[in-house]
Write a protein that holds these residues in place. Structure first.
Motif, PDB file in Angstrom:
ATOM      1  N   VAL A 171      -1.601  -4.215  -3.105  1.00  0.00           N
ATOM      2  CA  VAL A 171      -0.752  -3.506  -4.067  1.00  0.00           C
ATOM      3  C   VAL A 171       0.539  -4.298  -4.223  1.00  0.00           C
ATOM      4  O   VAL A 171       1.201  -4.630  -3.230  1.00  0.00           O
ATOM      5  N   ALA A 210      -4.795   2.036  -1.147  1.00  0.00           N
ATOM      6  CA  ALA A 210      -4.331   1.504  -2.429  1.00  0.00           C
ATOM      7  C   ALA A 210      -4.273   2.600  -3.479  1.00  0.00           C
ATOM      8  O   ALA A 210      -3.318   2.673  -4.286  1.00  0.00           O
ATOM      9  N   VAL A 255      -7.950  -6.192  -0.814  1.00  0.00           N
ATOM     10  CA  VAL A 255      -7.326  -5.327  -1.815  1.00  0.00           C
ATOM     11  C   VAL A 255      -5.832  -5.260  -1.486  1.00  0.00           C
ATOM     12  O   VAL A 255      -5.449  -5.053  -0.326  1.00  0.00           O
ATOM     13  N   VAL A 257      -9.600   1.709  -7.713  1.00  0.00           N
ATOM     14  CA  VAL A 257      -9.716   0.269  -7.454  1.00  0.00           C
ATOM     15  C   VAL A 257     -10.877  -0.310  -8.254  1.00  0.00           C
ATOM     16  O   VAL A 257     -12.011   0.165  -8.141  1.00  0.00           O
ATOM     17  N   ILE A 268      -2.710  -2.597  -8.559  1.00  0.00           N
ATOM     18  CA  ILE A 268      -3.728  -3.010  -7.592  1.00  0.00           C
ATOM     19  C   ILE A 268      -4.255  -4.382  -7.978  1.00  0.00           C
ATOM     20  O   ILE A 268      -4.570  -4.638  -9.147  1.00  0.00           O
ATOM     21  N   THR A 319      -0.787   4.038  -5.452  1.00  0.00           N
ATOM     22  CA  THR A 319      -0.595   3.792  -6.889  1.00  0.00           C
ATOM     23  C   THR A 319      -1.105   4.923  -7.780  1.00  0.00           C
ATOM     24  O   THR A 319      -0.722   4.999  -8.957  1.00  0.00           O
TER      25      THR A 319
END
Length: 292
Positions: free
Chosen positions: A162, A140, A160, A148, A171, A144
């Motif tokens: 995206v 993640a 988790v 997190v 996220i 991005t």
């Protein structure tokens, strides 16, 4: 018992000179069972030649010694009787070999096979969340460029993800329902905690929020001790507005359509969606940390 022994010894002396092959014991028994007396046997012994008298003397000496042993040691009487074959049964003692008990070893403990640890499967999330596939924290962040967010007050996350907007992605961390998180529009989902690059402007909410949404501007103190601007949405919020890192206004739908708290920290907009009060939402925001 003494008279009988004497008579037997005298009879032995009279008969000691026996022919080869004769059984001394059988002859003695015959003589003992007959009517011969000690005096008659003794009388016959006087006419014996010297060789027999000499043998008799030796026999008498041996008999006397034997008699003494028999008299002094009572148990030896049985031994003498057995030597002469008088006893009805001849008993011979054989060495006894001690028997060593065989020790049976304790059975080896039965090996038990440990059951493999079972990892509970990740619960399937409702499709209406439209989150796509779950991914790791590292994946993640790589996609991005964001860290997190997480909060111990929300418990362990279910996954988790995206999502977009913006094109760079945001996220979203999903938390299951708990006793402290009220019910939401999605069964089994208690809260969503999101992070996206950009900033919030309360002016957008004042102009674009629906009539059933209450908008409140405030400040909160983060886990790092920094005081930051925040917006509290309650009532019937359905959308949120923020400027991405390029300065473009982004409109995003609230997936849980419930109370929402937004705050900005270090050019990142964090968003909490949950059926909690404002004060509880602020306490959760204060506990948020980032990893990855």
């Amino acid at each position: 018992m003494t008279d009988l022994l004497e008579r037997q010894l005298v009879a032995v002396a009279a008969l000691i000179d026996v022919d080869v092959g004769d059984r001394l014991v059988d002859d003695l028994r015959t003589r003992f069972d007959g009517s011969d007396t000690v005096s008659s046997v003794a009388a016959r012994s006087t006419v014996l030649p010297f060789r027999r008298r000499h043998a008799i003397g030796i026999a008498l000496g041996l008999a006397a010694a034997t008699a003494l042993v028999v008299i002094v040691i009572p148990d030896s009487r049985h031994a003498v009787a057995n030597w002469f074959g008088i006893g009805s049964t001849r008993i011979e003692r054989a060495p006894v070999t001690p028997v060593t008990p065989v020790q049976t070893p304790d059975p080896a403990p039965t090996a038990t096979t440990a059951e493999p640890a079972v990892t509970p499967p990740t619960p399937a999330l409702p499709t209406q969340l439209d989150l796509g596939a779950a991914m790791s924290v590292d994946a993640a962040r790589a996609q991005t460029g964001l860290r997190v967010p997480s909060s111990a007050r929300l418990g362990s996350p279910s996954g988790v993800f995206v999502v977009v907007p913006p094109e760079s992605g945001q996220i979203v961390v999903v938390y299951p329902s708990t006793d402290t998180l009220g019910p939401t529009s999605i069964t089994g989902v208690g809260a969503l905690l999101s992070a996206v690059g950009g900033r919030i402007d309360d002016g957008y909410f004042a102009k674009l929020a629906g009539p059933g949404t209450v908008v409140e501007t405030l400040t909160i103190v983060t886990a790092d001790g920094e005081t930051v601007p925040a917006i509290w949405l309650s009532g019937e919020p359905h959308q949120v507005f923020f400027e991405d890192t390029n300065g473009s206004v982004q409109i995003d739908s609230l997936r849980l359509a419930t109370n929402t708290l937004l705050w900005t920290e270090d050019s990142v907009v964090y968003r909490l969606e949950a059926s909690v009060s404002r004060d509880d939402a602020i306490e959760i925001a204060r506990s948020v940390i980032t990893t990855g």
